[in-house]
Design an enzyme around this catalytic site. Structure first.
Site, PDB file in Angstrom:
ATOM      1  N   LYS A  89       0.771  -1.316   0.044  1.00 20.20           N
ATOM      2  CA  LYS A  89       0.069   0.095   0.008  1.00 20.20           C
ATOM      3  C   LYS A  89       0.785   1.360   0.054  1.00 20.20           C
ATOM      4  O   LYS A  89       0.662   2.274  -0.760  1.00 20.20           O
ATOM      5  CB  LYS A  89      -0.942  -0.001   1.215  1.00 20.20           C
ATOM      6  CG  LYS A  89      -1.519   1.314   1.446  1.00 20.20           C
ATOM      7  CD  LYS A  89      -2.479   1.360   2.770  1.00 20.20           C
ATOM      8  CE  LYS A  89      -1.722   1.775   4.035  1.00 20.20           C
ATOM      9  NZ  LYS A  89      -1.465   2.994   4.326  1.00 20.20           N
ATOM     10  N   CYS A 110      -5.021  12.532  12.140  1.00 18.47           N
ATOM     11  CA  CYS A 110      -5.730  11.101  12.157  1.00 18.47           C
ATOM     12  C   CYS A 110      -5.593  10.826  13.630  1.00 18.47           C
ATOM     13  O   CYS A 110      -5.062  11.201  14.396  1.00 18.47           O
ATOM     14  CB  CYS A 110      -5.123  10.162  11.034  1.00 18.47           C
ATOM     15  SG  CYS A 110      -3.651   9.484  11.304  1.00 18.47           S
ATOM     16  N   ASP A 131       5.051   1.089  12.073  1.00 20.15           N
ATOM     17  CA  ASP A 131       3.741   0.421  11.289  1.00 20.15           C
ATOM     18  C   ASP A 131       3.805  -1.228  11.952  1.00 20.15           C
ATOM     19  O   ASP A 131       2.675  -1.766  11.657  1.00 20.15           O
ATOM     20  CB  ASP A 131       3.662   0.366  10.105  1.00 20.15           C
ATOM     21  CG  ASP A 131       3.473   1.714   9.350  1.00 20.15           C
ATOM     22  OD1 ASP A 131       3.779   1.834   8.122  1.00 20.15           O
ATOM     23  OD2 ASP A 131       3.249   2.635  10.122  1.00 20.15           O
TER      24      ASP A 131
END
Ligand code: EPZ
Length: 416
Positions: free
Chosen positions: A22, A115, A303
């Site tokens: 991604k 976010c 991540d």
């Protein structure tokens, strides 16, 4: 909204194919803005963020077709505007700013909000573009950029920002003269973007190091390009093998790009080895906790922080997890505690004490990697775990329940 229902306790065994990345696919799709001919991408994962990006490219004047993980982007009349109602759903939309300024000298891009994991500023992106001669104005929530022609510049980034490096790398490919990016991000996804741009005729050196040199050129030509495999998806499935006490073979698994993760999982007691068919991961003996600090590449990736924390919840001893990249990336912790984990947070640090078992519970996803962490914990917990708000997970994992079912997981998706 969807939810996942997981009956935990099954050791996962079998093989899983790793999808395209991604975080490599998004920047290369935006880089197609720089190209004056059609571009074809292969190995593009079927993810929500990918389709959001294609929708934005269509709004910018490109025609995009997605079919069986192949994407064709054909240039049209450019309308350099990225509206808020789209940018707010995907912060990475800001990556169209550099290419638009380089290609047509103007852009109106909604200022990306923060976010769940942090405020996610873009000051480094804007500082670099101004050094390249762009006039940047913030007005009514939009970034208004304008320039006659970007000029090469020497830019030293305050921190090795991945998105900032990518935006400025793309902008520099069509600028007049040479650009030097100092303190550049070294992530494999930045390297993949540079390799795509070079394949289109860009002159780039030093990608993968903290100093990237770009000699601007007049234009870029079309190409067919395969996106690199997703190292974070791969790392997530390595943890799935460990947390369930199973054995998984990961096909198309990046190896060198996962070195920091593999070393940490081996320190915990996992047996991970490269075979001709892919990466083989299993639990050689009882796992033990380790200390982890997230760092820019080649350090341990932020991540993967939530995922390795889930694994530590069921390992022997105690370990300290220090999240040094984002200011609010422990939202998986209260949900893991609902399942019986023993975690104490103090600022950017979490102390994890392994427990003998977790129990299934209804839990709520809050961001992409936190969601993955809860799925991993559910695979190991006794009883039923319901992970709600799956749209977070669908942004970065291609039908994770299908892949996990193939290796024995009792998992299914239901409408909430
Ligand atoms: C990319 O985000 C990834 N997203 C993130 O993955 C990843 O966590 C992050 O890099 C770090 O590796 C994509 O590639 C689409 P940064 P990005 O700019 O580019 C600060 C996932 O789960 N900063 O490297 O937004 C920032 O606040 C996602 O797949 C500034 O201060 O990350 C953060 O603390 C989540 N000013 C740090 O740098 C800036 O102008 C790293 O951010 C830019 C960044």
């Amino acid at each position: 909204m969807d939810k996942l229902i997981i009956e935990g306790g099954v050791p996962l065994t079998g093989s899983i194919e790793i999808s395209g990345s991604k975080n490599a696919a998004l920047p290369v799709l935006f880089a197609s803005i720089l190209v004056t001919e059609p571009v074809c991408f292969r190995n593009v994962p079927n993810l929500h963020d990918i389709h959001t990006t294609l929708k934005l490219l269509n709004m910018l004047g490109y025609s995009c077709a997605y079919r069986e993980r192949r994407v064709t982007v054909t240039p049209g009349d450019l309308l350099p505007e990225a509206p808020y109602d789209l940018v707010r759903t995907m912060r990475a939309s800001v990556l169209c700013l550099g290419p638009l300024l380089a290609r047509v000298g103007q852009a109106r891009v909604a200022f990306p909000g923060g976010c769940a994991i942090g405020t996610r500023p873009v000051d480094q992106h804007l500082k670099g573009l101004e050094l390249m001669g762009a006039n940047i104005e913030l007005k009514n929530g939009d970034i208004l950029g304008r320039c006659r022609k970007l000029k090469g510049a020497r830019i030293t980034l305050d921190m090795p920002t991945v998105g900032g490096t990518e935006n400025l790398l793309m902008a520099a490919t069509l600028a007049e003269g040479e650009t030097i990016l100092e303190n550049a991000a070294r992530e494999p996804e930045v390297v993949d973007l540079a390799n795509f741009l070079i394949a289109c005729g860009a002159h780039i050196e030093g990608h993968g190091t903290n100093r990237i040199r770009i000699a601007g050129t007049s234009g870029l030509h079309g190409v067919e390009y395969a996106v690199m495999p997703d190292r974070i998806e791969a790392g997530t499935f390595l943890v799935a093998a460990g947390i369930t006490g199973g054995e998984l073979l990961l096909r198309c698994c990046p190896v060198d790009e996962l070195e920091a993760v593999i070393l940490k999982l081996r320190d915990m007691g996992m047996d991970i080895s490269a075979t001709p068919d892919g990466m083989l991961a299993k639990c050689a003996h009882p796992l033990r906790c380790v200390d982890v600090t997230t760092k820019p590449y080649p350090g341990f990736p932020t991540d993967m922080q939530a995922q390795i924390m889930a694994l530590m919840c069921l390992a022997e001893g105690a370990g300290v997890v220090n999240e040094s990249i984002f200011e609010n990336r422990f939202m998986h912790v209260p949900e893991l505690m609902r399942m019986g984990s023993d975690i104490k947070i103090s600022g950017h640090t979490a102390m994890v004490r392994g427990v003998r078992h977790l129990t299934g519970a209804p839990v709520m996803a809050s961001d992409l990697r936190a969601s993955a962490s809860l799925v991993l914990a559910g695979l190991a917990a006794g009883g039923t775990t319901e992970v709600s708000r799956l749209y977070h997970l669908d942004r970065g994992y291609e039908r994770i329940e299908d892949k996990l079912t193939l290796v024995g997981a009792r998992i299914q998706r239901e409408k909430e």
